[in-house]
Design a protein around this motif. Structure first.
Motif: not given
Ligand code: FMN
Length: 171
Positions: A54-55, A58, A61-62, A65, A70, A126, A130
């Protein structure tokens, strides 16, 4: 593999297999950062090893994308706890020192058959939020680590030595 072979073999991996990195390999990669040289041996580098899915999502996204952020089973936030010390040459120590440590990690990862990709395209604010990183700490780069999903021969697109090297004087 000798060092030069490793340097030739390393390339930026942007697609990762769903396979974890053994702890002993990750430890060796981190140890290679610890042993890196730094200006005045200041060792301002600090590393946050992120494995949590999950991190990582995130962080992706920071990082605008970039999906492989990920996918990679490990993302290392390469940070500096720094007083912004400058060398006599006018350059800040910390970005250079952290970069050297990252290169050590990327090369040792290559030797272990593990791919990597530096990530500079991320929003520091960001990432700090996070990872709960205090204001005074800088996040220099993210480093993705994992097994390449698409291992393929990689052409190095580089300037010639003639273009980048001068001997004795600039001109
Ligand atoms: C400081 C730095 C920042 C980079 N940031 C990114 C990035 O945000 N995203 C990315 O896909 N690649 C990034 N890269 C990888 C470069 O694009 C890559 O190293 C370069 O194109 C040469 O290709 P190679 O690594 O496959 O030899 C970065 C590399 C460095 C050294």
């Amino acid at each position: 593999m000798d060092v030069f072979n490793v340097i030739e073999k390393r390339y930026s991996v942007r697609s990762y297999a769903n396979k974890d990195i053994p702890d002993k390999d990750l430890r060796k990669i981190l140890e290679s950062a610890r042993l890196a040289p730094s200006a005045g041996n200041r060792q301002e580098w600090r590393f946050i090893v992120v494995k949590d899915k999950d991190i990582r999502a995130k962080l992706c996204e920071a990082a605008k994308e970039q999906v492989f952020v990920s996918e990679a089973p490990v993302v290392i936030a390469c940070c500096a706890e720094t007083d912004n010390h400058m060398m006599t040459c006018g350059q800040l120590c910390y970005p250079i020192d952290v970069a050297v440590a990252i290169d050590h990690m990327a090369l040792v990862a290559t030797e272990l058959g593990i791919g990597s990709c530096w990530i500079g395209a991320f929003h520091e604010d960001k990432v700090k939020k996070i990872l709960n990183i205090p204001d005074e700490i800088r996040v220099v780069e993210l480093l993705c680590l994992g097994y390449a999903a698409d291992e393929k021969p990689h052409e190095k697109n580089r300037l010639s030595l003639k273009k980048i090297v001068k001997y004795e004087k600039w001109g």
